[in-house]
Design a protein around this motif. Structure first.
Motif, PDB file in Angstrom:
ATOM      1  N   ALA A 155       0.940  -1.246   0.153  1.00 40.65           N
ATOM      2  CA  ALA A 155      -0.093  -0.201   0.005  1.00 40.65           C
ATOM      3  C   ALA A 155       0.958   1.226  -0.066  1.00 40.65           C
ATOM      4  O   ALA A 155       0.426   2.277  -0.491  1.00 40.65           O
ATOM      5  N   ALA A 164      -1.605   2.733  -3.179  1.00 45.63           N
ATOM      6  CA  ALA A 164      -2.939   2.301  -3.041  1.00 45.63           C
ATOM      7  C   ALA A 164      -3.863   2.218  -4.501  1.00 45.63           C
ATOM      8  O   ALA A 164      -4.800   1.494  -4.668  1.00 45.63           O
ATOM      9  N   ALA A 165      -3.465   2.769  -5.440  1.00 49.75           N
ATOM     10  CA  ALA A 165      -3.973   3.024  -6.868  1.00 49.75           C
ATOM     11  C   ALA A 165      -3.730   1.675  -7.603  1.00 49.75           C
ATOM     12  O   ALA A 165      -4.398   1.199  -8.588  1.00 49.75           O
ATOM     13  N   LEU A 168      -0.705  -1.509 -13.321  1.00 53.93           N
ATOM     14  CA  LEU A 168      -1.261  -2.035 -14.437  1.00 53.93           C
ATOM     15  C   LEU A 168      -0.175  -3.064 -14.964  1.00 53.93           C
ATOM     16  O   LEU A 168       1.112  -2.853 -14.917  1.00 53.93           O
ATOM     17  N   LEU A 255      -5.273 -10.532 -15.223  1.00 51.09           N
ATOM     18  CA  LEU A 255      -6.213  -9.581 -14.814  1.00 51.09           C
ATOM     19  C   LEU A 255      -5.585  -8.178 -15.442  1.00 51.09           C
ATOM     20  O   LEU A 255      -6.397  -7.365 -15.940  1.00 51.09           O
ATOM     21  N   GLN A 256      -4.229  -8.271 -15.797  1.00 53.59           N
ATOM     22  CA  GLN A 256      -3.715  -6.916 -16.241  1.00 53.59           C
ATOM     23  C   GLN A 256      -3.841  -5.666 -15.445  1.00 53.59           C
ATOM     24  O   GLN A 256      -3.855  -4.512 -15.790  1.00 53.59           O
ATOM     25  N   TYR A 257      -4.340  -6.003 -14.082  1.00 49.89           N
ATOM     26  CA  TYR A 257      -4.229  -5.032 -13.232  1.00 49.89           C
ATOM     27  C   TYR A 257      -3.807  -5.498 -11.739  1.00 49.89           C
ATOM     28  O   TYR A 257      -4.443  -6.784 -11.445  1.00 49.89           O
ATOM     29  N   SER A 259      -3.741  -5.034  -7.396  1.00 46.12           N
ATOM     30  CA  SER A 259      -3.970  -4.110  -6.501  1.00 46.12           C
ATOM     31  C   SER A 259      -3.877  -4.539  -5.150  1.00 46.12           C
ATOM     32  O   SER A 259      -4.066  -5.894  -5.151  1.00 46.12           O
ATOM     33  N   GLU A 261      -5.528  -4.871  -2.704  1.00 46.72           N
ATOM     34  CA  GLU A 261      -6.930  -5.479  -2.196  1.00 46.72           C
ATOM     35  C   GLU A 261      -7.014  -6.788  -2.441  1.00 46.72           C
ATOM     36  O   GLU A 261      -7.833  -7.560  -1.739  1.00 46.72           O
ATOM     37  N   SER A 262      -6.361  -7.434  -3.544  1.00 49.20           N
ATOM     38  CA  SER A 262      -6.465  -8.724  -3.727  1.00 49.20           C
ATOM     39  C   SER A 262      -5.636  -9.540  -3.012  1.00 49.20           C
ATOM     40  O   SER A 262      -6.255 -10.930  -2.954  1.00 49.20           O
TER      41      SER A 262
END
Lengths: 363, 424
Positions: A155, A164-165, A168, A255-257, A259, A261-262
């Motif tokens: 984070a 946090a953002a 990619l 997923l190509q992203y 974060s 959160e995962s």
């Protein structure tokens, strides 16, 4: 714990070749090859016709990368007898590492995935160090700390993760050819999955693999026999993290992203759920457990939508509560599994095989 | 020649068939919602607004003759789940997406511009307003992202404008401002803009205070706020965690004027936070439910066609506005080459200062251009009025009627369309 390394009575191996074979019978070998072939043709599309729908395909890809992660955890928990509550963090580290190497250093994704595995292995070995001194519940808490430390790092480390953002990740590329679309990416995951499973099955037949099992079964005896406990415990953490890193990197480019959160504690618990349901100390069990954990919510979702589409089910109390009910049923399924099938799906599968072997004269 | 003719015939029949199939068809509109996550308290009324709007539109002929097939999916505010869902929707041939959070919308910017799928978010992050990545603050061009309402940054600027005037009135020589929020893309979205603007207006800007988007005990944060000596604090989370923050700060006696964003205050927050919410200043992106404006007629019909509730929180109206801006752009697209992502995008650029038909006074007038997706620059600044703590069993309509809770408009902030503010 009925690991497959435990010999049943009446089973005699007369040659070294027989002792180290991956497939115990020619039939099981044929089944494995058939399974792989089915997996290979599954995503093919002939004109309008396709064997599996897009949705099913995404689930298969999910099973693919998660089962690699689960297998890694099974090496640590099921084979070496250690515990980790931070597996999701290593999974995440692999995901961020691959995206980071690809984005910041233009290392092609083809190479960044295995490199991410190696990097995660190094991190895993560092966080696995406490295992040299502590075990059981204390080790569980120490690994829990690694979950929180890494999550916090994700984070905050803008340079590495995008903060946090999130970051990619580019699609998979092989020598300039971009592999876009789930149907082609499926093969990337499949190749990795087969390779990692064969690797694990072979590892368990090797000197190191036997050392892992010895550490698990009785660490004192293992030490007396000359096994370096510290090294093998830390190595087990390393290998487990390597698997997690590869799995995470595959997830990232799928997923190509990526974060932060995962990769929370819940995913760590889910990994543990997968190997418990599948069967601790079983290579195939890791796959079975993952299939179960991935498909269960989907089946519950289907059941929920069937209920809400009926006239009696389409009332606010049910339509609004169904999301929560779904989660509860998943929890209940895990509890029931632990009560009625503590040795996991792999054990159940062995029972089914034994039943048919002796059919119709099973006792 | 015969070959050519038969070819032509085949093509026209194919086109005719395709046309009739399309006309009888439904149009799939994706709707991403957070019904179980940390922002559920504000996502629920917003989602209801969109669902009711779809129900009303379907009962009245649909969009350009097509019935709306609204697929609402709960993603519990987890951005990775939104991305996975996006891939699923894309494979199902979705026409347009009604999104939700900042983290997921910003992560999807690249995907939707590549796939040319218009994305109407409930995230009002200014990063989404720069279609050509002209600004130095924008990481990625967002040509297919739209939202109805002022951005978080503009909303923050408006309430800070009020705070500056308030400080002057109260004779505070060097007022102090603190930005509070979780470390998450949504609360972070307006941070730079708000702190920069506060400095420009003569505030001393204190250290940020982090509080979770999941409601909890925030007394520690409130104590640091109290110790900081700030007179003005901006709350960048949603109402759910705002309630516990306001209550915690009341408990520790932090005497601070709170400002918040468009998701930070509504009727439910006023009811739950009670007296602690009194005086909080916040921006509004649309009229409140039951306000005396011409467009409220249509909102009432939309409510009757769907959830049919006595009252809806303020977010409901913004949900309706978001859906209706999209609807009109789709209608334009339908008669100008068909409902494709590119045409819907063009549809948004056709008018200046426009309000969706029938919603006059409910949605503020907006203008979108190819270079600038800052639809709304006017911000309505409101203040929450709470007379006393509400009884636990009192409903929001009762409290509103009794005057226990309410909101008053302070002023209309007209912000300049500064080029350097694009994407910030």
């Amino acid at each position: 714990m009925a690991g497959y390394n435990m010999m049943r009575c009446g089973e005699f191996r007369t040659t070294y070749e027989k002792d180290t074979t991956i497939f115990p019978t020619p039939m099981s070998k044929k089944f494995a090859i058939l399974g792989v072939l089915l997996c290979v043709i599954a995503p093919l599309q002939i004109g309008e016709f396709s064997f599996v729908s897009d949705t099913l395909l995404t689930l298969m890809i999910q099973i693919g990368y998660l089962s690699i992660g689960a297998l890694g955890l099974n090496i640590l928990v099921g084979f070496t007898g250690q515990i980790s509550l931070g597996h999701a963090a290593f999974f995440g580290f692999g995901a961020f590492a691959s995206a980071w190497m690809n984005n910041d250093f233009s290392i092609p994704v083809f190479f960044s995935i295995p490199l991410a595995g190696v990097l995660t292995m190094a991190v895993g070995m560092i966080f696995g160090m406490p295992a040299a001194r502590i075990k059981g519940l204390y080790l569980a808490i120490a690994t829990l700390a690694s979950q929180f430390i890494l999550e916090d790092f994700f984070a905050r480390a803008d340079w590495f993760t995008g903060g946090a953002a999130g970051a990619l990740a580019n699609p998979f590329e092989i020598f300039g050819f971009a592999i876009s679309g789930d149907r082609s990416y499926y093969y990337v995951v499949l190749v990795y999955m087969i390779a990692m499973y064969i690797l694990a099955a072979n590892l368990m037949r090797s000197r190191d693999g036997r050392a892992f099992i010895a550490v698990r079964d009785h660490y004192l005896s293992a030490e007396v026999m000359g096994i370096n406990l510290t090294w093998y415990r830390v190595l087990s953490f390393g290998i487990s993290s390597f698997y997690a890193g590869i799995a995470g990197a595959l997830f990232a480019h799928y997923l190509q992203y990526v974060s932060v959160e995962s990769f929370n504690l819940l995913l760590s618990i889910q990994f543990i759920g997968m190997i418990i349901i599948g069967g601790l100390g079983s290579v195939m069990g890791s796959l079975m457990g993952t299939v179960f954990m991935v498909l269960l919510p989907e089946i519950m979702q289907e059941a929920a939508s069937i209920i809400t589409s009926t006239s009696w089910g389409n009332i606010p109390a049910i339509t609004e509560g169904i999301n929560f009910m779904k989660e509860m049923v998943i929890g209940a399924a895990i509890v029931l599994f632990l009560i009625f099938e503590p040795d996991g799906l792999a054990h159940r599968w062995r029972m089914i095989k034994a039943y048919w072997k002796l059919y119709p004269f099973s006792y | 020649m015969r070959k050519l003719l038969s070819g032509l015939l085949a093509t026209t029949t194919a086109v005719a068939f395709a046309g009739s199939a399309l006309a009888a068809d439904k149009v799939l509109i994706a709707n991403l919602a957070d019904l179980t996550g940390p922002t559920a308290s504000v996502s629920k009324p917003f989602t209801k607004g969109k669902e009711d709007a779809a129900a009303y539109i379907n009962a009245n002929g649909g969009i350009a003759g097509m019935q709306v097939d609204l697929d609402t999916v709960d993603y519990a505010y987890a951005a990775p789940r939104a991305i996975a869902q996006y891939k699923k929707w894309k494979s199902e041939g979705v026409a347009v997406i009604q999104g939700w959070g900042t983290a997921d919308t910003e992560a999807l910017v690249g995907f939707v511009s590549r796939d040319k799928i218009p994305y109407y978010s409930a995230s009002y992050s200014a990063h989404l307003q720069d279609p050509k990545a002209k600004s130095e603050h924008t990481k990625k061009a967002a040509p297919y992202n739209f939202f109805a309402g002022p951005s978080y940054s503009d909303g923050a600027r408006a309430v800070i404008q009020w705070a500056a005037a308030d400080a002057k009135e109260k004779g505070i020589a060097k007022p102090k401002f603190v930005y509070m929020g979780d470390n998450h893309p949504y609360p972070n979205a307006a941070k730079k803009a708000a702190k920069g603007y506060a400095e420009d207006l003569g505030f001393e800007v204190g250290t940020d205070i982090v509080y979770s988007m999941k409601a909890g005990d925030f007394k520690a944060q409130c104590l640091s706020l109290k110790e900081s000596g700030a007179q003005y604090a901006y709350l960048a989370n949603t109402g759910g965690s705002g309630i516990s923050l306001l209550k915690s700060c009341d408990a520790v006696g932090a005497d601070v004027q709170f400002l918040t964003n468009v998701w930070g205050m509504d009727e439910n927050v006023m009811k739950a936070a009670g007296k602690s919410a009194d005086g909080v200043v916040f921006p509004m992106g649309a009229a409140a439910f039951g306000a005396d404006v011409p467009g409220m007629e249509l909102v009432k019909k939309i409510n009757a066609a769907g959830s049919n509730q006595e009252h809806h929180a303020v977010h409901y109206m913004r949900g309706v506005c978001s859906f209706y801006y999209m609807k009109e752009a789709m209608e334009w697209a339908a008669v100008n080459g068909g409902i494709t992502g590119e045409n819907i995008k063009k549809g948004m650029y056709q008018k200046k200062d426009w309000v969706p038909a029938g919603l006059e006074g409910v949605c503020p007038a907006g203008t979108w251009t190819e270079d600038d997706h800052r639809g709304h620059m006017d911000v309505y600044v409101y203040q929450a009025n709470v007379k006393e703590d509400a009884a636990a069993n009192a409903t929001v309509p009762e409290l509103l009627k009794a005057g226990t809770i309410g909101m008053t408009k302070l002023f209309d902030a007209k912000l300049e369309r500064k080029p350097e503010w694009l994407g910030l």
